[in-house]
Design a protein around this motif. Sequence first.
Motif, PDB file in Angstrom:
ATOM      1  N   ASP A  72       0.806  -1.218   0.000  1.00 61.77           N
ATOM      2  CA  ASP A  72       0.000   0.000   0.000  1.00 61.77           C
ATOM      3  C   ASP A  72       0.841   1.270   0.000  1.00 61.77           C
ATOM      4  OD1 ASP A  72      -2.483  -1.397   0.118  1.00 61.77           O
ATOM      5  OD2 ASP A  72      -2.171  -1.737   2.257  1.00 61.77           O
ATOM      6  N   ASP A  73       2.150   1.134  -0.073  1.00 61.86           N
ATOM      7  CA  ASP A  73       3.057   2.275  -0.099  1.00 61.86           C
ATOM      8  C   ASP A  73       3.271   2.697  -1.557  1.00 61.86           C
ATOM      9  OD1 ASP A  73       5.164   4.075  -0.022  1.00 61.86           O
ATOM     10  OD2 ASP A  73       6.306   2.951   1.466  1.00 61.86           O
ATOM     11  N   PRO A  74       2.861   3.924  -1.931  1.00 60.78           N
ATOM     12  CA  PRO A  74       3.022   4.341  -3.333  1.00 60.78           C
ATOM     13  C   PRO A  74       4.466   4.530  -3.763  1.00 60.78           C
ATOM     14  CG  PRO A  74       2.281   6.178  -1.988  1.00 60.78           C
ATOM     15  CD  PRO A  74       2.207   4.960  -1.116  1.00 60.78           C
ATOM     16  N   GLU A  75       5.396   4.685  -2.798  1.00 60.96           N
ATOM     17  CA  GLU A  75       6.773   5.029  -3.124  1.00 60.96           C
ATOM     18  C   GLU A  75       7.760   3.963  -2.681  1.00 60.96           C
ATOM     19  OE1 GLU A  75       7.899   9.063  -2.086  1.00 60.96           O
ATOM     20  OE2 GLU A  75       5.800   9.660  -2.090  1.00 60.96           O
ATOM     21  N   TYR A  76       7.335   2.708  -2.713  1.00 59.63           N
ATOM     22  CA  TYR A  76       8.251   1.653  -2.276  1.00 59.63           C
ATOM     23  C   TYR A  76       8.130   0.432  -3.168  1.00 59.63           C
ATOM     24  CZ  TYR A  76      11.289  -0.782   1.020  1.00 59.63           C
ATOM     25  OH  TYR A  76      12.368  -1.424   1.592  1.00 59.63           O
ATOM     26  N   LEU A  77       9.288  -0.056  -3.593  1.00 60.31           N
ATOM     27  CA  LEU A  77       9.412  -1.348  -4.277  1.00 60.31           C
ATOM     28  C   LEU A  77      10.611  -2.065  -3.667  1.00 60.31           C
ATOM     29  CD1 LEU A  77       8.929  -0.518  -8.076  1.00 60.31           C
ATOM     30  CD2 LEU A  77       7.397  -1.877  -6.651  1.00 60.31           C
ATOM     31  N   PRO A  78      10.541  -3.349  -3.432  1.00 55.49           N
ATOM     32  CA  PRO A  78      11.698  -4.074  -2.888  1.00 55.49           C
ATOM     33  C   PRO A  78      12.758  -4.286  -3.966  1.00 55.49           C
ATOM     34  CG  PRO A  78       9.901  -5.595  -3.288  1.00 55.49           C
ATOM     35  CD  PRO A  78       9.355  -4.220  -3.572  1.00 55.49           C
ATOM     36  N   LEU A  79      13.378  -3.190  -4.407  1.00 53.11           N
ATOM     37  CA  LEU A  79      14.304  -3.242  -5.538  1.00 53.11           C
ATOM     38  C   LEU A  79      15.503  -4.139  -5.264  1.00 53.11           C
ATOM     39  CD1 LEU A  79      14.258   0.530  -6.549  1.00 53.11           C
ATOM     40  CD2 LEU A  79      13.204  -1.370  -7.784  1.00 53.11           C
ATOM     41  N   SER A  80      15.939  -4.224  -4.009  1.00 54.46           N
ATOM     42  CA  SER A  80      17.075  -5.088  -3.675  1.00 54.46           C
ATOM     43  C   SER A  80      16.752  -6.560  -3.887  1.00 54.46           C
ATOM     44  CB  SER A  80      17.506  -4.857  -2.220  1.00 54.46           C
ATOM     45  OG  SER A  80      18.120  -3.605  -2.077  1.00 54.46           O
ATOM     46  N   ARG A  81      15.468  -6.884  -3.958  1.00 55.62           N
ATOM     47  CA  ARG A  81      15.055  -8.267  -4.138  1.00 55.62           C
ATOM     48  C   ARG A  81      14.613  -8.559  -5.567  1.00 55.62           C
ATOM     49  NH1 ARG A  81      13.893 -10.522   0.977  1.00 55.62           N
ATOM     50  NH2 ARG A  81      14.108  -9.000   2.687  1.00 55.62           N
ATOM     51  N   MET A  82      14.742  -7.550  -6.441  1.00 55.87           N
ATOM     52  CA  MET A  82      14.311  -7.694  -7.829  1.00 55.87           C
ATOM     53  C   MET A  82      15.516  -7.827  -8.750  1.00 55.87           C
ATOM     54  SD  MET A  82      11.159  -4.974  -8.016  1.00 55.87           S
ATOM     55  CE  MET A  82       9.640  -5.262  -7.112  1.00 55.87           C
ATOM     56  N   ARG A  83      15.296  -8.372  -9.908  1.00 53.21           N
ATOM     57  CA  ARG A  83      16.384  -8.600 -10.857  1.00 53.21           C
ATOM     58  C   ARG A  83      16.875  -7.291 -11.472  1.00 53.21           C
ATOM     59  NH1 ARG A  83      14.680 -14.214 -14.014  1.00 53.21           N
ATOM     60  NH2 ARG A  83      14.399 -15.461 -12.113  1.00 53.21           N
ATOM     61  N   THR A  84      18.080  -7.350 -12.025  1.00 54.24           N
ATOM     62  CA  THR A  84      18.713  -6.151 -12.572  1.00 54.24           C
ATOM     63  C   THR A  84      17.870  -5.520 -13.669  1.00 54.24           C
ATOM     64  OG1 THR A  84      20.847  -7.192 -12.120  1.00 54.24           O
ATOM     65  CG2 THR A  84      20.864  -5.248 -13.510  1.00 54.24           C
ATOM     66  N   GLY A  85      17.172  -6.345 -14.439  1.00 55.58           N
ATOM     67  CA  GLY A  85      16.322  -5.814 -15.500  1.00 55.58           C
ATOM     68  C   GLY A  85      15.268  -4.864 -14.982  1.00 55.58           C
ATOM     69  N   THR A  86      14.827  -5.081 -13.748  1.00 57.24           N
ATOM     70  CA  THR A  86      13.844  -4.184 -13.144  1.00 57.24           C
ATOM     71  C   THR A  86      14.412  -2.783 -12.993  1.00 57.24           C
ATOM     72  OG1 THR A  86      12.904  -6.046 -11.916  1.00 57.24           O
ATOM     73  CG2 THR A  86      12.325  -3.831 -11.156  1.00 57.24           C
ATOM     74  N   LEU A  87      15.699  -2.691 -12.643  1.00 58.12           N
ATOM     75  CA  LEU A  87      16.332  -1.381 -12.492  1.00 58.12           C
ATOM     76  C   LEU A  87      16.382  -0.648 -13.826  1.00 58.12           C
ATOM     77  CD1 LEU A  87      19.323  -2.232 -10.110  1.00 58.12           C
ATOM     78  CD2 LEU A  87      16.979  -1.556  -9.528  1.00 58.12           C
ATOM     79  N   ALA A  88      16.627  -1.396 -14.918  1.00 59.52           N
ATOM     80  CA  ALA A  88      16.659  -0.778 -16.249  1.00 59.52           C
ATOM     81  C   ALA A  88      15.283  -0.226 -16.618  1.00 59.52           C
ATOM     82  CB  ALA A  88      17.123  -1.804 -17.285  1.00 59.52           C
ATOM     83  N   VAL A  89      14.239  -0.995 -16.337  1.00 56.18           N
ATOM     84  CA  VAL A  89      12.873  -0.527 -16.610  1.00 56.18           C
ATOM     85  C   VAL A  89      12.552   0.689 -15.748  1.00 56.18           C
ATOM     86  CG1 VAL A  89      10.427  -1.151 -16.457  1.00 56.18           C
ATOM     87  CG2 VAL A  89      12.086  -2.817 -17.322  1.00 56.18           C
ATOM     88  N   PHE A  90      13.009   0.656 -14.502  1.00 53.74           N
ATOM     89  CA  PHE A  90      12.799   1.747 -13.557  1.00 53.74           C
ATOM     90  C   PHE A  90      13.383   3.044 -14.108  1.00 53.74           C
ATOM     91  CE2 PHE A  90      13.787   3.847  -9.400  1.00 53.74           C
ATOM     92  CZ  PHE A  90      12.526   3.786  -8.834  1.00 53.74           C
ATOM     93  N   MET A  91      14.595   2.979 -14.659  1.00 51.48           N
ATOM     94  CA  MET A  91      15.234   4.169 -15.203  1.00 51.48           C
ATOM     95  C   MET A  91      14.588   4.595 -16.524  1.00 51.48           C
ATOM     96  SD  MET A  91      17.282   4.995 -12.882  1.00 51.48           S
ATOM     97  CE  MET A  91      17.901   6.405 -13.807  1.00 51.48           C
TER      98      MET A  91
END
Length: 362
Positions: free
Chosen positions: A141-160
């Motif tokens: 329910d947090d609009p500004e939180y994703l467990p990025l440390s637990r996600m794959r590197t590709g997620t960071l690319a999509v994020f950017m």
Amino acid sequence: MYFSELDSGAASGKPALPPRSYEDKALLRAAAALNQELSRAKPAIYWTDMLFSAALGYAGLFVAMTAPSMGVAIAGALAAMLLLYRASSFIHEISHLKPDAVPGFHTVWNLIAGVPLMIPSFMYEGVHTLHHHRARYGTVDDPEYLPLSRMRTGTLAVFMAAAALAPIGFLIRHAVLVPLSLLSPRLRGAVMEKYSALAINPQFRRPAPDAKLRRSWALWEGVASLWSVGLIALVAAGVVPVRAFLVYLAVLSGAMIVNQVRTLVAHLWENDGEEMSITAQYLDSVNVPPPGYLPVLWAPVGLRYHAIHHLLPGLPYHALGEAHRRLIAAMPEGTSYHRANYRSLRAMVMRLVRASRMAGRG
């Protein structure tokens, strides 16, 4: 030295954190005392900082749009990107300021920054404060939180990539979706729930605003829509040169990318959806205090003290440095306060990339 070992070469790169339910009562008492002493906003600082940043930023944008020399145009664009990013960052302060703490600031900021940069304040008001809600932080329910440390590197690319394309998305929202939504209640509901918040959690659905915010929302959404439709019309008619329009979008995109990089290191992003104590939320957040100077550029308007902000969300940005100095002096070495202080952007980004790679191998 009061920096976390996370950035001082620890082999693990990840010091053990206390349980999510742990509360450091000494830290909370010290923070509460500072809140009483430093919570008054100083209007002169807000006005001077915001107006100066916006004026110089738009001057740089003009240079980038008109300079015959490529080198001068690039220099103008870089200056515009950083200065307008700083001016836009006051949206964070607006979401926390008490009514009339800085009279007129909300209106003027929207006119000179929020609307021209396509991020009117209603897109953050009533949203960002949910991130500070005791029971919401780090959960679905947090609009500004994703467990990025637990996600794959590709997620960071999509994020950017999402940040780089954000100005186009804002333009479509304000110029196309908002006018069309006036004709379709179903589309209007979707626009309000899904496309009216500066959020990174794709599962977040914005709740209906209260009466006061609804009025402000209607006003500034209308102004932003007129701005966006008018801008597109002027470009189509040849009044605004295509080059100037593209430079405008590129500068906004650059500012969004810088902010997204800052977001990558605003937290450790390790929570898996459980409710966390205030202390745990603080330790999951990041300060990048002096002696470094670059955070003034990539984490402006107090954002370099993001962990302190989670301890004291009502503290004005100009008081965060003093709060840090007092807490460093008051809290013994090795206590919770020191563990949220890090040295640099680079080390934090590398830490997140390593964690993502490990998540991918897992």
